[in-house]
Structures are given as structure tokens and as C-alpha cells.
Design a protein around this motif. Structure first.
Motif, short mmCIF file in Angstrom:
data_model
loop_
_atom_site.label_atom_id
_atom_site.label_comp_id
_atom_site.label_asym_id
_atom_site.label_seq_id
_atom_site.Cartn_x
_atom_site.Cartn_y
_atom_site.Cartn_z
N ASP A 51 0.99 -1.18 0.12
CA ASP A 51 -0.03 0.23 -0.03
C ASP A 51 0.97 1.29 0.00
O ASP A 51 0.62 2.13 -0.69
CB ASP A 51 -0.86 0.03 1.16
CG ASP A 51 -2.17 -0.95 1.21
OD1 ASP A 51 -2.28 -1.38 -0.13
OD2 ASP A 51 -2.76 -1.00 2.15
N ASP A 52 1.74 1.22 0.61
CA ASP A 52 2.69 2.40 0.83
C ASP A 52 3.24 2.63 -0.37
O ASP A 52 3.58 3.90 -1.01
CB ASP A 52 3.75 2.21 1.85
CG ASP A 52 3.35 2.17 3.38
OD1 ASP A 52 2.28 2.95 3.54
OD2 ASP A 52 3.88 1.91 4.10
N HIS A 53 3.79 1.63 -1.18
CA HIS A 53 4.55 1.78 -2.55
C HIS A 53 3.36 2.48 -3.29
O HIS A 53 3.62 3.45 -4.50
CB HIS A 53 4.96 0.62 -3.12
CG HIS A 53 5.59 0.71 -4.55
ND1 HIS A 53 5.21 0.17 -5.49
CD2 HIS A 53 6.71 1.51 -4.64
CE1 HIS A 53 6.06 0.53 -6.53
NE2 HIS A 53 7.11 1.52 -6.36
N LEU A 54 2.36 1.76 -3.58
CA LEU A 54 1.15 2.52 -4.39
C LEU A 54 0.79 3.92 -4.00
O LEU A 54 0.62 4.55 -4.90
CB LEU A 54 0.02 1.58 -4.21
CG LEU A 54 -0.20 0.21 -4.80
CD1 LEU A 54 -1.26 -0.62 -4.39
CD2 LEU A 54 0.16 0.12 -6.30
N VAL A 55 0.72 4.20 -2.60
CA VAL A 55 0.63 5.58 -2.31
C VAL A 55 1.53 6.59 -2.81
O VAL A 55 1.25 7.69 -3.31
CB VAL A 55 0.36 5.63 -0.89
CG1 VAL A 55 0.77 7.24 -0.52
CG2 VAL A 55 -0.83 4.87 -0.26
N VAL A 59 0.63 9.32 -5.23
CA VAL A 59 1.10 10.91 -5.11
C VAL A 59 1.86 11.31 -6.20
O VAL A 59 1.28 12.58 -6.59
CB VAL A 59 1.72 10.82 -3.82
CG1 VAL A 59 2.17 12.47 -3.47
CG2 VAL A 59 0.74 10.60 -2.71
N MET A 60 2.70 10.76 -6.87
CA MET A 60 3.70 11.33 -7.66
C MET A 60 2.57 11.63 -9.10
O MET A 60 3.08 12.67 -9.70
CB MET A 60 4.74 10.40 -8.07
CG MET A 60 5.78 10.35 -7.25
SD MET A 60 7.31 9.38 -7.78
CE MET A 60 6.81 7.84 -8.20
N GLY A 68 -5.22 17.11 -5.67
CA GLY A 68 -5.16 17.03 -4.31
C GLY A 68 -5.24 15.63 -3.74
O GLY A 68 -5.93 14.70 -4.24
N VAL A 69 -4.48 15.33 -2.56
CA VAL A 69 -4.47 13.87 -2.32
C VAL A 69 -4.79 14.06 -0.69
O VAL A 69 -4.34 14.56 0.23
CB VAL A 69 -3.04 13.35 -2.14
CG1 VAL A 69 -2.86 11.84 -1.61
CG2 VAL A 69 -2.50 13.40 -3.79
N VAL A 70 -5.72 13.08 -0.16
CA VAL A 70 -6.23 12.86 1.31
C VAL A 70 -5.56 11.51 1.38
O VAL A 70 -5.82 10.43 0.76
CB VAL A 70 -7.69 12.88 1.29
CG1 VAL A 70 -8.00 12.68 2.60
CG2 VAL A 70 -8.14 14.13 0.76
N PHE A 71 -4.66 11.52 2.49
CA PHE A 71 -4.07 10.38 3.00
C PHE A 71 -5.06 9.57 4.19
O PHE A 71 -4.76 9.97 5.29
CB PHE A 71 -2.66 10.64 3.69
CG PHE A 71 -1.87 11.26 2.52
CD1 PHE A 71 -0.97 10.32 1.89
CD2 PHE A 71 -1.78 12.61 2.09
CE1 PHE A 71 0.00 10.76 0.76
CE2 PHE A 71 -0.76 13.15 1.26
CZ PHE A 71 -0.05 12.43 0.72
#
Length: 84
Positions: A51-55, A59-60, A68-71
Motif C-alpha cells: 500500500d505504501d508503494h502504491l501511495v 502521489v507522484m 489534491g491527495v487525502v491520505f
């Protein structure tokens, strides 16, 4: 400075899936990391990226499209501060 050389090497298929999921949004839209991860995993059930890699990929790509990105991809337990 060559920005492309600073990006991590990534399986193009994963980038394609991320781009496809983001293509449903327009510049200026705000996207949810949880919803994007769910859409990516539904679109490609064999995706083994964390999931962290996908995020990171989301984001990139989203920032490059002025979104905009909501984490919100972490579970409530993961968001609680660790008291030790």
C-alpha cells in the motif's frame, strides 16, 4: 537536472494501473488514497505492491496532474500514536 532519473524503477504495469485509476479524475480534484488503493487492487488483483508503494505512485502521478491527495489509507489502529 533530469527528474526522470530520480524516480524509482517501477514495473510499468503498476504505473499503468495507477494512471488508469487517476484518469477518472480531473485537475483540481481531491483523491482519497484508500479509494485509489481499493480501485487499483480491484483492477489488478495480482498486484503485489505494498500500500505504501502504491501511495507513493499515486502521489507522484496526482501531483503531476495538479490533484489534491487525502491520505486516508491507514487503518484507525495504525493512526493511533504509539505509547511506549
Amino acid at each position: 537536472m533530469n527528474v526522470a532519473s530520480e524516480l524509482p524503477d517501477v514495473d510499468p504495469t503498476v504505473q499503468d494501473v495507477v494512471s488508469s485509476a487517476l484518469s477518472k479524475f480531473r485537475a483540481g480534484d481531491t483523491i482519497s488514497t484508500r479509494a485509489m488503493i481499493d480501485a487499483i487492487r480491484q483492477s489488478d488483483p495480482t498486484c503485489e505492491d505494498s500500500d505504501d508503494h502504491l501511495v507513493e505512485l499515486i502521489v507522484m502521478a496526482a501531483v503531476g496532474k495538479t490533484m489534491g491527495v487525502v491520505f486516508d489509507h491507514r487503518s484507525p489502529d495504525e493512526r493511533l500514536p504509539r505509547l511506549s
